[in-house]
Design a protein around this motif. Sequence first.
Motif, PDB file in Angstrom:
ATOM      1  N   MET B   1       0.814  -1.386  -0.026  1.00  0.00           N
ATOM      2  CA  MET B   1      -0.088  -0.104  -0.043  1.00  0.00           C
ATOM      3  C   MET B   1       0.854   1.410  -0.206  1.00  0.00           C
ATOM      4  O   MET B   1       1.806   1.475   0.872  1.00  0.00           O
ATOM      5  CB  MET B   1      -1.018  -0.055   1.308  1.00  0.00           C
ATOM      6  N   ILE B   2       0.903   2.007  -0.994  1.00  0.00           N
ATOM      7  CA  ILE B   2       1.384   3.329  -1.225  1.00  0.00           C
ATOM      8  C   ILE B   2       0.632   4.485  -0.335  1.00  0.00           C
ATOM      9  O   ILE B   2      -0.516   4.891  -0.843  1.00  0.00           O
ATOM     10  CB  ILE B   2       1.851   3.566  -2.606  1.00  0.00           C
ATOM     11  N   LEU B   5       1.494   9.580  -2.356  1.00  0.00           N
ATOM     12  CA  LEU B   5       1.562   9.387  -3.893  1.00  0.00           C
ATOM     13  C   LEU B   5       2.171  10.746  -4.482  1.00  0.00           C
ATOM     14  O   LEU B   5       2.423  10.451  -5.900  1.00  0.00           O
ATOM     15  CB  LEU B   5      -0.309   9.663  -4.486  1.00  0.00           C
ATOM     16  N   MET B   6       2.593  11.657  -3.831  1.00  0.00           N
ATOM     17  CA  MET B   6       3.304  12.824  -4.138  1.00  0.00           C
ATOM     18  C   MET B   6       4.305  12.931  -5.023  1.00  0.00           C
ATOM     19  O   MET B   6       4.311  13.344  -6.251  1.00  0.00           O
ATOM     20  CB  MET B   6       3.512  13.948  -3.144  1.00  0.00           C
ATOM     21  N   PHE B   8       5.188  10.341  -7.076  1.00  0.00           N
ATOM     22  CA  PHE B   8       4.771   9.896  -8.387  1.00  0.00           C
ATOM     23  C   PHE B   8       4.157  10.807  -9.272  1.00  0.00           C
ATOM     24  O   PHE B   8       4.567  11.031 -10.404  1.00  0.00           O
ATOM     25  CB  PHE B   8       3.826   8.542  -8.348  1.00  0.00           C
ATOM     26  N   VAL B   9       3.255  11.592  -8.618  1.00  0.00           N
ATOM     27  CA  VAL B   9       2.651  12.848  -9.413  1.00  0.00           C
ATOM     28  C   VAL B   9       3.680  13.829  -9.679  1.00  0.00           C
ATOM     29  O   VAL B   9       3.977  14.305 -10.837  1.00  0.00           O
ATOM     30  CB  VAL B   9       1.628  13.368  -8.574  1.00  0.00           C
ATOM     31  N   ALA B  10       4.248  14.179  -8.765  1.00  0.00           N
ATOM     32  CA  ALA B  10       5.646  15.185  -8.925  1.00  0.00           C
ATOM     33  C   ALA B  10       6.676  14.594  -9.972  1.00  0.00           C
ATOM     34  O   ALA B  10       7.088  15.644 -10.982  1.00  0.00           O
ATOM     35  CB  ALA B  10       6.285  15.342  -7.419  1.00  0.00           C
ATOM     36  N   SER B  12       6.227  12.578 -12.536  1.00  0.00           N
ATOM     37  CA  SER B  12       5.359  12.844 -13.922  1.00  0.00           C
ATOM     38  C   SER B  12       5.514  14.267 -14.435  1.00  0.00           C
ATOM     39  O   SER B  12       5.897  14.404 -15.747  1.00  0.00           O
ATOM     40  CB  SER B  12       3.998  12.351 -13.619  1.00  0.00           C
ATOM     41  N   TYR B  13       5.225  15.002 -13.524  1.00  0.00           N
ATOM     42  CA  TYR B  13       5.160  16.460 -14.130  1.00  0.00           C
ATOM     43  C   TYR B  13       6.522  16.980 -14.346  1.00  0.00           C
ATOM     44  O   TYR B  13       6.737  17.763 -15.243  1.00  0.00           O
ATOM     45  CB  TYR B  13       4.327  17.376 -13.083  1.00  0.00           C
ATOM     46  N   ALA B  15       9.077  15.341 -15.086  1.00  0.00           N
ATOM     47  CA  ALA B  15       9.629  14.914 -16.346  1.00  0.00           C
ATOM     48  C   ALA B  15       8.998  15.330 -17.498  1.00  0.00           C
ATOM     49  O   ALA B  15       9.729  15.692 -18.564  1.00  0.00           O
ATOM     50  CB  ALA B  15       9.224  13.274 -16.288  1.00  0.00           C
ATOM     51  N   THR B  16       7.671  15.862 -17.389  1.00  0.00           N
ATOM     52  CA  THR B  16       7.125  16.406 -18.371  1.00  0.00           C
ATOM     53  C   THR B  16       7.723  17.843 -18.876  1.00  0.00           C
ATOM     54  O   THR B  16       8.101  18.136 -19.992  1.00  0.00           O
ATOM     55  CB  THR B  16       5.617  16.853 -18.149  1.00  0.00           C
ATOM     56  N   VAL B  19      11.404  17.168 -20.188  1.00  0.00           N
ATOM     57  CA  VAL B  19      11.521  16.896 -21.719  1.00  0.00           C
ATOM     58  C   VAL B  19      11.116  18.081 -22.609  1.00  0.00           C
ATOM     59  O   VAL B  19      11.622  18.253 -23.400  1.00  0.00           O
ATOM     60  CB  VAL B  19      10.470  15.642 -21.815  1.00  0.00           C
ATOM     61  N   LEU B  20       9.570  18.549 -22.252  1.00  0.00           N
ATOM     62  CA  LEU B  20       9.432  19.559 -23.339  1.00  0.00           C
ATOM     63  C   LEU B  20      10.137  20.936 -23.030  1.00  0.00           C
ATOM     64  O   LEU B  20      10.572  21.658 -24.167  1.00  0.00           O
ATOM     65  CB  LEU B  20       7.925  19.966 -22.811  1.00  0.00           C
TER      66      LEU B  20
END
Lengths: 176, 49, 274
Positions: B1-2, B5-6, B8-10, B12-13, B15-16, B19-20
Amino acid sequence: MSRKQRRLWIVAACGIGLSTGVGLMLFAFSSSLSYFMSPRQVLLKHPAPGDIFRLGGIVQVGTVVKGQRDDKPYTSFRITDGQASIPVVYTGILPDLFRQGQGVVTIGSMAPGEHEFIADTVLAKHGASYMPADVEQALKKAGKWNPKFGPPPNAATWNDKTPQQIEAENQGSQPQ
Amino acid sequence: MIKDLMPFVAGSYGATVIVLGTFALLTLLRYRTARRLLAAAQASRAKRR
Amino acid sequence: MESPLTQNYAADTGIVTKPRGAGAWLHRYANPGRFQRLVTPILPWLAGFALLVTITGLIWGFFFSPPDWQQGIASRIMYVHVPSAWVAMNGYALLAICSLLSIVWRHPLADLAAQEISPIGAGFAALCLITGSLWGRPDWGTYWVWDARLTSVLILFFLYLGHATLIRAFDNPQHGYRAAAILGLVGVINLPIIVFSVYWWNTLHQGNTISLTGPSKIYVTMLWPLLVSTIGFYATFFALILARISSAIMEQRTRVLLLTSAENSGTIALDTPS
């Protein structure tokens, strides 16, 4: 025929040939391209005890039992596809999204002698719908959906209504 | 159980943005260099004529 | 002085496209000079729009989108994962169209476009895989599985990488354009596989949330930031592609100018403005 037309026909012919070939190949390998087997497929195929495969389906409502076996906590539940169901035993930490009525994929093998699946890994499958927590609460309060019994109702009935509207509709239709 | 979640969300953003942002920066630099070199080449040709 | 970008490409380079036959309308847009005149004025606006909308979408998604009832804030990964997947797939469709234009009509602009699309497309495909992996860990309980959807998107990423490498692999660029165009067309078979993989086979990945037929299975307050972020990602993709094609055309013109001046004077001279 001009050279351009000729090249266009060659590309079209290659495209038809290639897509037919790939289509036939995918059809032929269809069973190995599937990530998991459903309970019905497992009962038809009868994998030998010890053969590792993936079993997927819905966690049958009312079958989740947590207990102790040899001093280790385990979870047992049945996986169903609506036509057949298989009992599963799993020792370990369940993913966040694991719950009754939820899609799940388990990796493991059939126990020797018994019609029971011993899972080493449990992965939760996520549905295609996205719903804020307050909308879920409103749907539950209005008696329109119980997450235990499967996916949310048709999205058109809730995807543009405020939680207040959903609850108000309930008061109009079925007074308590 | 995680529970948290922060990350993972942070992630993802983050990485976005990386990259961009990298693409945007590299493209801007390349565009400005190409423009400058072309202007220089055309100027040198005009001078020679 | 007139901008160097809007001067006549044919006069600089001696390359003239000759429209004839039924494909004449295609050649209207095959002219890199016309492309430059069209794109140069809109490029700053497009880039500004892309930056503004993308940042709005990211902030909306990260800070203000409602958490999902069962995933919590992990659902916020959707606003970067889904748009990058869409852009990566439609970017490949665009690459395939360029490949067709290149193979059949020898469209010179299509070759340049294909060359500039594949690295950017690879970036978006990589972004889709990274964010998907970070989403899979809390939701599914794993970073990666070899199911049909995830594997076909990984293949899309490798197709982009292969195209980007192949198109630059030859001394004669024309050979690279031909070989890469064939790869681009063959790889298009992967697109329907990605889209329908979740229906044809059992996969861990869920089915499509947004469909053109039937209601979207997503709440409006989650749909809006998704829409904004999608428009932002597409605008970013097109701004990057157009700027890179434009740069490639200018680089080509510079090379031709230097070569002709070298032939005339015997030396390559370039006055760089200080």
